[in-house]
Design a protein around this motif. Structure first.
Motif, PDB file in Angstrom:
ATOM      1  N   ASP A 106      36.603  98.603 -25.393  1.00  0.00           N
ATOM      2  CA  ASP A 106      36.627  97.623 -26.470  1.00  0.00           C
ATOM      3  C   ASP A 106      35.519  97.837 -27.492  1.00  0.00           C
ATOM      4  N   TYR A 107      34.847  98.982 -27.425  1.00  0.00           N
ATOM      5  CA  TYR A 107      33.727  99.221 -28.343  1.00  0.00           C
ATOM      6  C   TYR A 107      34.226  99.333 -29.776  1.00  0.00           C
ATOM      7  N   GLU A 108      33.538  98.644 -30.675  1.00  0.00           N
ATOM      8  CA  GLU A 108      33.903  98.670 -32.089  1.00  0.00           C
ATOM      9  C   GLU A 108      32.801  99.360 -32.881  1.00  0.00           C
ATOM     10  N   LEU A 109      33.136 100.435 -33.549  1.00  0.00           N
ATOM     11  CA  LEU A 109      32.153 101.172 -34.323  1.00  0.00           C
ATOM     12  C   LEU A 109      31.611 100.334 -35.471  1.00  0.00           C
ATOM     13  N   PRO A 110      30.303 100.455 -35.762  1.00  0.00           N
ATOM     14  CA  PRO A 110      29.747  99.746 -36.924  1.00  0.00           C
ATOM     15  C   PRO A 110      30.386 100.247 -38.214  1.00  0.00           C
ATOM     16  N   ARG A 111      30.528  99.364 -39.163  1.00  0.00           N
ATOM     17  CA  ARG A 111      31.039  99.756 -40.472  1.00  0.00           C
ATOM     18  C   ARG A 111      29.931 100.443 -41.265  1.00  0.00           C
ATOM     19  N   GLN A 112      30.308 101.310 -42.179  1.00  0.00           N
ATOM     20  CA  GLN A 112      29.325 102.052 -42.967  1.00  0.00           C
ATOM     21  C   GLN A 112      28.402 101.134 -43.744  1.00  0.00           C
ATOM     22  N   GLU A 113      28.939 100.021 -44.248  1.00  0.00           N
ATOM     23  CA  GLU A 113      28.071  99.100 -44.995  1.00  0.00           C
ATOM     24  C   GLU A 113      27.052  98.430 -44.076  1.00  0.00           C
ATOM     25  N   GLU A 114      27.424  98.204 -42.819  1.00  0.00           N
ATOM     26  CA  GLU A 114      26.482  97.646 -41.854  1.00  0.00           C
ATOM     27  C   GLU A 114      25.374  98.647 -41.533  1.00  0.00           C
ATOM     28  N   ILE A 115      25.756  99.916 -41.390  1.00  0.00           N
ATOM     29  CA  ILE A 115      24.772 100.961 -41.115  1.00  0.00           C
ATOM     30  C   ILE A 115      23.802 101.068 -42.286  1.00  0.00           C
ATOM     31  N   ALA A 116      24.330 101.074 -43.500  1.00  0.00           N
ATOM     32  CA  ALA A 116      23.475 101.183 -44.688  1.00  0.00           C
ATOM     33  C   ALA A 116      22.513 100.004 -44.784  1.00  0.00           C
ATOM     34  N   GLU A 117      22.987  98.823 -44.461  1.00  0.00           N
ATOM     35  CA  GLU A 117      22.136  97.629 -44.522  1.00  0.00           C
ATOM     36  C   GLU A 117      21.009  97.705 -43.494  1.00  0.00           C
ATOM     37  N   ALA A 118      21.342  98.142 -42.266  1.00  0.00           N
ATOM     38  CA  ALA A 118      20.307  98.272 -41.234  1.00  0.00           C
ATOM     39  C   ALA A 118      19.344  99.407 -41.563  1.00  0.00           C
ATOM     40  N   LEU A 119      19.868 100.498 -42.101  1.00  0.00           N
ATOM     41  CA  LEU A 119      19.036 101.648 -42.445  1.00  0.00           C
ATOM     42  C   LEU A 119      18.001 101.284 -43.506  1.00  0.00           C
ATOM     43  N   ALA A 120      18.368 100.366 -44.389  1.00  0.00           N
ATOM     44  CA  ALA A 120      17.456  99.956 -45.458  1.00  0.00           C
ATOM     45  C   ALA A 120      16.224  99.221 -44.930  1.00  0.00           C
ATOM     46  N   THR A 121      16.279  98.735 -43.692  1.00  0.00           N
ATOM     47  CA  THR A 121      15.140  98.003 -43.118  1.00  0.00           C
ATOM     48  C   THR A 121      14.165  98.928 -42.401  1.00  0.00           C
ATOM     49  N   THR A 122      14.483 100.231 -42.306  1.00  0.00           N
ATOM     50  CA  THR A 122      13.656 101.163 -41.548  1.00  0.00           C
ATOM     51  C   THR A 122      12.640 101.862 -42.449  1.00  0.00           C
ATOM     52  N   GLY A 123      11.777 102.649 -41.825  1.00  0.00           N
ATOM     53  CA  GLY A 123      10.793 103.433 -42.576  1.00  0.00           C
ATOM     54  C   GLY A 123       9.434 103.402 -41.911  1.00  0.00           C
ATOM     55  N   TRP A 124       9.087 104.462 -41.188  1.00  0.00           N
ATOM     56  CA  TRP A 124       7.838 104.478 -40.428  1.00  0.00           C
ATOM     57  C   TRP A 124       6.620 104.312 -41.331  1.00  0.00           C
ATOM     58  N   GLN A 125       6.739 104.749 -42.598  1.00  0.00           N
ATOM     59  CA  GLN A 125       5.605 104.629 -43.517  1.00  0.00           C
ATOM     60  C   GLN A 125       5.227 103.173 -43.788  1.00  0.00           C
ATOM     61  N   LYS A 126       6.154 102.259 -43.539  1.00  0.00           N
ATOM     62  CA  LYS A 126       5.913 100.842 -43.831  1.00  0.00           C
ATOM     63  C   LYS A 126       5.193 100.112 -42.696  1.00  0.00           C
ATOM     64  N   ILE A 127       5.000 100.784 -41.574  1.00  0.00           N
ATOM     65  CA  ILE A 127       4.253 100.178 -40.466  1.00  0.00           C
ATOM     66  C   ILE A 127       2.774 100.274 -40.790  1.00  0.00           C
ATOM     67  N   GLN A 128       2.131  99.144 -40.995  1.00  0.00           N
ATOM     68  CA  GLN A 128       0.726  99.120 -41.402  1.00  0.00           C
ATOM     69  C   GLN A 128      -0.175  98.772 -40.219  1.00  0.00           C
ATOM     70  N   LEU A 129      -1.137  99.672 -39.938  1.00  0.00           N
ATOM     71  CA  LEU A 129      -2.084  99.459 -38.843  1.00  0.00           C
ATOM     72  C   LEU A 129      -3.478  99.243 -39.410  1.00  0.00           C
ATOM     73  N   GLU A 130      -4.188  98.292 -38.821  1.00  0.00           N
ATOM     74  CA  GLU A 130      -5.572  98.048 -39.199  1.00  0.00           C
ATOM     75  C   GLU A 130      -6.431  98.033 -37.947  1.00  0.00           C
ATOM     76  N   GLN A 131      -7.475  98.823 -37.957  1.00  0.00           N
ATOM     77  CA  GLN A 131      -8.405  98.888 -36.836  1.00  0.00           C
ATOM     78  C   GLN A 131      -9.774  98.448 -37.320  1.00  0.00           C
ATOM     79  N   GLN A 132     -10.207  97.303 -36.840  1.00  0.00           N
ATOM     80  CA  GLN A 132     -11.466  96.723 -37.262  1.00  0.00           C
ATOM     81  C   GLN A 132     -12.314  96.373 -36.043  1.00  0.00           C
TER      82      GLN A 132
END
Length: 363
Positions: free
Chosen positions: A153-179
């Motif tokens: 019964d597995y339903e593949l994600p739609r391309q628009e759903e993949i694009a929407e989730a992909l837009a939330t990613t990006g390792w460069q946006k993870i901000q670390l502060e060491q104080q």
């Protein structure tokens, strides 16, 4: 510059590697107690064989008459519940995700280190490795379906759903502060972290620390899913031998890794967790650059290092990158690797050749 050695082999079908928790171990000697267990933790199978010399009772940290295997299992449960899980509210990763878009979240020095290493490997792999793909992982949700054993019964994600989730990613946006007053991390709104690609490796590193704190442990070989740690030595001497099998035909062994104590082995392949829809296999290793299951020229990758975190992360990154780019990445970390393509050809680093030996039936 490392040299890469190609060894073709003929199998009944396209092959890939799986590290099975099968260890060729002699029986425990009279002066050494052997503790064995098979349990589940961190969403995977934990297989332990631990050799304890002298008094097997554990007394460190007031743990009386507790088996080492129980201590290690509790360590893994704590790791999931307090730090790595994105599902459990008690874990640091879940707290970071809950605070997405709301500024800095205080984290432990260990979490700060792990995320810093994740960012570095993401940069070195040109984004083939990225722990910011939490929303993509949940969208595909292949782990859940594979665990259920029924993908009908597995339903593949739609391309628009993949694009929407992909837009939330990006390792460069993870901000670390060491104080001086503590470490903190912030991620943008909508981003969700998923440390599944390094969780088993982190577990191996934590297991190693625990074993080193117990001098009565003379040797151990421990499997956390597809990642394996060798420690110390066997009572009868000799190296640890770990069977390597064709996961498309688990009854057949393709070879053995022969390792001294102190090595970590991780493997990634499209056979581990997957669903099939209309005859097409969709596996759980996502390419952060496309948002879909990775497609490269390899079917399976096995990495050997002395660092669990690194072995786990590199196996994922190299699977996504494929042979040529994966080999370049391994050079940067002085790690050894073995790739199997879809034709059954084995490509390995020169250093890996000292560890891996084909079984007689595959030569």
């Amino acid at each position: 510059m490392k040299k890469y050695l190609k060894t073709p082999r003929v199998l009944r079908r396209a092959t890939l590697l799986a590290m099975l928790p099968v260890f060729f171990l002699a029986g425990c000697g009279q002066k050494t107690e052997c503790e064995k267990s098979i349990d589940t933790a961190m969403g995977t199978v934990i297989s332990q064989t631990v050799y304890v010399t002298g008094n097997s009772a554990t007394t460190t940290n007031s743990e009386i008459n507790e088996k080492i295997t129980d201590v290690l299992l509790q360590k893994l449960n704590d790791l999931e519940q307090k730090e790595l899980s994105w599902r459990l509210e008690s874990a640091e990763v879940a707290r970071i995700n809950a605070a997405a878009g709301e500024g800095q979240t205080s984290v432990s020095p260990a979490m700060s280190e792990w995320l810093g290493r994740c960012r570095q490997i993401s940069e070195e792999s040109a984004g083939a490795f990225d722990v910011s793909i939490g929303r993509l992982s949940r969208l595909w949700d292949i782990d859940t379906w594979a665990a259920a054993g029924d993908s009908g019964d597995y339903e593949l994600p739609r391309q628009e759903e993949i694009a929407e989730a992909l837009a939330t990613t990006g390792w460069q946006k993870i901000q670390l502060e060491q104080q001086a007053d503590g470490d903190s991390v912030s991620i943008p709104a909508e981003m969700q972290l998923d440390l599944g690609a390094v969780g088993k490796g982190v577990a191996l590193d934590e297991i190693l620390k625990t074993l080193e704190a117990h001098p009565e442990v003379s040797g151990a070989v421990i499997s956390v899913g597809g990642s394996i740690l060798t420690y110390g030595s066997k009572p009868e001497g000799g190296a640890w031998q770990i069977a390597v099998t064709d996961p498309l035909d688990p009854s057949e062994s393709v070879g053995v890794l022969t390792l001294d104590g102190g090595h970590c082995v991780s493997t990634s392949g499209d056979y581990e967790r997957y669903v099939e829809v209309d005859g097409v296999r969709y596996h759980h290793i996502l390419d952060p650059r496309t948002g879909s299951p990775a497609h490269s020229d390899v079917a399976g990758v096995t990495i050997v290092t002395k660092d669990g975190f690194l072995s786990d992360a590199l196996s994922t990154a190299c699977f996504v990158l494929g042979q040529e780019e994966g080999q370049k990445l391994l050079e940067k970390y002085d790690a050894e690797g073995l790739f199997i393509d879809h034709e059954g050809t084995i490509t390995m680093t020169e250093g890996m050749r000292q560890y891996f030996h084909l079984s007689n039936s595959q030569k």
